[in-house]
Design an enzyme around this catalytic site. Structure first.
Site, PDB file in Angstrom:
ATOM      1  N   CYS A   1       0.864  -1.066  -0.007  1.00 16.12           N
ATOM      2  CA  CYS A   1       0.005  -0.027   0.068  1.00 16.12           C
ATOM      3  C   CYS A   1       0.940   1.152  -0.066  1.00 16.12           C
ATOM      4  O   CYS A   1       2.017   1.169   0.325  1.00 16.12           O
ATOM      5  CB  CYS A   1      -0.850  -0.186   1.132  1.00 16.12           C
ATOM      6  SG  CYS A   1      -1.864  -1.398   1.335  1.00 16.12           S
TER       7      CYS A   1
ATOM      8  N   GLY B   1      -0.737   0.864  -4.972  1.00 14.84           N
ATOM      9  CA  GLY B   1      -2.380   0.389  -4.476  1.00 14.84           C
ATOM     10  C   GLY B   1      -3.516   1.007  -5.349  1.00 14.84           C
ATOM     11  O   GLY B   1      -3.700   2.183  -5.477  1.00 14.84           O
TER      12      GLY B   1
ATOM     13  N   ASN C   1       0.746  -0.065   5.840  1.00 11.77           N
ATOM     14  CA  ASN C   1       1.522  -0.624   4.642  1.00 11.77           C
ATOM     15  C   ASN C   1       2.354  -1.785   5.345  1.00 11.77           C
ATOM     16  O   ASN C   1       3.253  -1.513   6.213  1.00 11.77           O
ATOM     17  CB  ASN C   1       2.275   0.336   3.938  1.00 11.77           C
ATOM     18  CG  ASN C   1       3.064  -0.280   2.857  1.00 11.77           C
ATOM     19  OD1 ASN C   1       2.636  -1.305   2.257  1.00 11.77           O
ATOM     20  ND2 ASN C   1       4.267   0.165   2.444  1.00 11.77           N
ATOM     21  N   GLY C   2       2.020  -3.006   4.676  1.00 13.65           N
ATOM     22  CA  GLY C   2       2.646  -4.194   5.208  1.00 13.65           C
ATOM     23  C   GLY C   2       1.609  -5.408   5.457  1.00 13.65           C
ATOM     24  O   GLY C   2       0.512  -5.383   5.147  1.00 13.65           O
TER      25      GLY C   2
ATOM     26  N   TYR D   1      11.079  -3.978  -8.031  1.00 20.08           N
ATOM     27  CA  TYR D   1       9.864  -3.416  -9.055  1.00 20.08           C
ATOM     28  C   TYR D   1       8.965  -2.157  -8.404  1.00 20.08           C
ATOM     29  O   TYR D   1       8.306  -1.612  -9.010  1.00 20.08           O
ATOM     30  CB  TYR D   1       9.088  -4.802  -9.312  1.00 20.08           C
ATOM     31  CG  TYR D   1       7.778  -4.415  -9.980  1.00 20.08           C
ATOM     32  CD1 TYR D   1       7.448  -4.255 -11.137  1.00 20.08           C
ATOM     33  CD2 TYR D   1       6.461  -4.417  -9.239  1.00 20.08           C
ATOM     34  CE1 TYR D   1       6.351  -4.132 -11.954  1.00 20.08           C
ATOM     35  CE2 TYR D   1       5.215  -4.049  -9.676  1.00 20.08           C
ATOM     36  CZ  TYR D   1       5.292  -3.860 -11.024  1.00 20.08           C
ATOM     37  OH  TYR D   1       4.244  -3.558 -11.768  1.00 20.08           O
TER      38      TYR D   1
ATOM     39  N   ASP E   1      13.117  -8.389 -18.467  1.00 24.08           N
ATOM     40  CA  ASP E   1      11.748  -7.994 -17.420  1.00 24.08           C
ATOM     41  C   ASP E   1      12.556  -7.725 -16.159  1.00 24.08           C
ATOM     42  O   ASP E   1      13.381  -8.168 -15.954  1.00 24.08           O
ATOM     43  CB  ASP E   1      10.843  -9.329 -17.446  1.00 24.08           C
ATOM     44  CG  ASP E   1       9.455  -8.834 -17.121  1.00 24.08           C
ATOM     45  OD1 ASP E   1       9.199  -7.866 -16.620  1.00 24.08           O
ATOM     46  OD2 ASP E   1       8.523  -9.690 -17.239  1.00 24.08           O
ATOM     47  N   ASP E   2      11.718  -7.136 -15.371  1.00 26.16           N
ATOM     48  CA  ASP E   2      12.103  -7.025 -14.022  1.00 26.16           C
ATOM     49  C   ASP E   2      12.111  -8.270 -13.025  1.00 26.16           C
ATOM     50  O   ASP E   2      13.010  -8.319 -12.302  1.00 26.16           O
ATOM     51  CB  ASP E   2      11.221  -5.690 -13.367  1.00 26.16           C
ATOM     52  CG  ASP E   2       9.786  -5.970 -13.531  1.00 26.16           C
ATOM     53  OD1 ASP E   2       9.313  -6.885 -12.965  1.00 26.16           O
ATOM     54  OD2 ASP E   2       9.230  -5.214 -14.129  1.00 26.16           O
TER      55      ASP E   2
END
Length: 502
Positions: free
Chosen positions: A2, A28, A102-103, A256, A364-365
């Site tokens: 988030c 998010g 966030n988490g 990312y 790609d990442d």
């Protein structure tokens, strides 16, 4: 995963929080919420959807006050369809507290049982953020014992939270009539930064880009285990509240999740991705001779810095071969495999001239489930590529993430229990090159010697909190969003919110 923000100012903060959430939208896209305070009264609006859709003019006018916080949510556990699980969360005692988080808590079930049987607090949703809020509220009530609130009481409550709670948590809370509190878990798994405006406004946010993009000067990251309390007059108090803090940020933030223009814990995300391209070059050379590669093409968007550096070091032309349509819904919400394939092709359009008759190295990442990678490789072949090689700037994702990223269960990870050759056959490319785990850690860790290490659990299976075993992973995955249809969710890089779209 988030994005969170908190502001203490001398003027209205509703527009400022809105602007910061737009800059964190990549963290998010399922729900958004803002709460402000005026004369000890909270004003809140939250709903499912993106920031620009959740907040209209009438909603913004109903958010007065010079202090507040906000969140954009990407759900990993609980009920994604419930508007009640959008944040912020609120409890009225003690004082009145609203909180954004966030988490992901790894012991949420144990805490929920304790809250009911011992602390006598009611949890009304499946969200671990509501659990965290009530744990903090209970500990704050204990530390104040009915007296007036002082910063020492707040720090004592945070210390107690650290002793009880396990997992990852970056938190911002607003205590009615007193101020804004922010703290990180003792490992600093999820990021949190602080900045200051010319007018003295103080802002806390998940990433530095939200500070700088709203005219604030980034000052520093909140340390792991640290608590920062900002009184309503702007006075800042800070204290280390964990007994043995260690800086082990989630390495996937650099691979990312974070925007490339952010600085997290002293590390430039953009430079980290350049470094990943440099170390990846050594892996590519050992697998595919550069003279057998005609062109290097990134899979938009986060892989571009790594692909650019890779092309420079190999002396191979860098080209843009895919154009991304930003107005197509996220792949993983589609109802089945057939629709998902169609959506990938809607999201990415091929520039045929960059593929036709060439040996192409796609970069790609990361590769998570592999379904999107397989479709993109086929798109390159359909465009006329002679050979299609695929390089991942990250190592194989072999283990689930339990700290707030919606990684699939082990069986859904394409690299889990498979060799690189077996993954290559599934994806359908002519060669598959992965980043090395230790090389990845060195490439990013070299940018800040103060780092104690990383949470790289999705790559190496080592969970830094030390409390995760296979039974815990199974239990946590039962609560993961989207369990009902394993084909309905694609947690590959196209499925996750994209940092470049914010």
């Amino acid at each position: 995963m988030c994005g969170i923000v908190g502001v203490v100012s001398s003027g209205p903060v509703n527009q400022l929080i809105y602007d910061a959430l737009l800059l964190l939208q990549h963290r998010g896209q399922d729900a958004a919420g803002i709460v402000t305070q005026q004369e000890r009264k909270f004003f809140m609006h939250k709903a499912k959807g993106m920031v620009r859709d959740v907040f209209r003019t009438r909603n913004m006018r109903a958010l007065p006050g010079s202090v507040g916080l906000g969140q954009v949510r990407y759900p990993t556990a609980g009920n994604a369809d419930s508007e009640e699980e959008a944040q912020p969360f609120y409890v009225n005692a003690p004082f009145g507290i609203v909180l954004v988080h966030n988490g992901n808590l790894t012991n949420a079930d144990v805490l929920k049982a304790e809250l009911f049987s011992t602390d006598h607090r009611h949890i009304n949703t499946e969200s671990d953020s509501e659990v965290l809020l009530n744990v903090f509220a209970h500990e704050l009530d204990r530390s104040t014992r009915g007296a007036q609130l002082h910063p020492d009481d707040v720090f004592a409550a945070v210390s107690a939270v650290h002793r009880r709670v396990r997992g990852s948590y970056a938190v911002i809370a607003l205590i009615a009539g007193h101020g804004v509190l922010a703290f990180r878990d003792p490992f600093g798994i999820r990021p949190l930064s602080i900045g200051r405006g010319q007018d003295g406004t103080l802002m806390l946010a998940s990433e530095s880009v939200a500070l700088e993009g709203t005219g604030h000067v980034f000052e520093r990251s909140v340390a792991p285990g640290e608590a920062v309390f900002i009184a309503l007059d702007g006075t800042l108090h800070a204290r280390q509240c964990a007994e043995q803090p260690r800086l082990n940020p989630c390495i996937f933030e650099y691979v990312y999740l974070a925007r490339p223009d952010s600085v997290l814990d002293g590390v430039s995300v953009y430079q980290a991705r350049l470094n990943l391209g440099e170390t990846l070059a050594k892996r590519v050379i050992s697998t595919v001779p550069p003279n057998e590669i005609d062109v290097i093409i990134p899979i938009p968007e986060s892989s571009r810095p790594s692909a650019t550096q890779l092309a420079h070091l190999l002396g191979v032309p860098y080209r843009e071969g895919f154009v991304k349509n930003r107005y197509v819904g996220r792949t993983f919400i589609m109802p089945g495999q057939g629709v998902r394939k169609k959506s990938v092709r809607q999201k990415l359009n091929v520039i045929t001239s960059e593929f036709k008759g060439r040996n192409v190295l796609l970069v790609d990442d990361s590769i998570v489930r592999g379904t999107t990678s397989r479709e993109i490789v086929q798109m390159a072949r359909d465009a006329g590529a002679k050979k299609v090689y695929l390089a991942s700037a990250a190592p194989p994702v072999r283990f689930p993430n339990v700290y707030g990223i919606d990684m699939p269960t082990p069986g859904e990870l394409v690299a889990h229990g498979r060799t690189v050759e077996e993954v290559r056959q599934i994806i359908g490319c002519d060669a598959l090159i992965y980043q090395d785990v230790e090389a990845m850690k060195r490439a990013i860790g070299s940018l800040n010697p103060a780092l104690d290490g990383f949470d790289a659990s999705c790559f190496d299976g080592v969970y830094v909190t030390g409390d995760i075993d296979p039974e815990d992973i199974a239990r946590i995955n039962q609560a993961r969003i989207g369990q009902e249809d394993p084909l309905a969710q694609d947690s590959s890089r196209l499925a996750l919110p994209n940092a470049q779209e914010a």
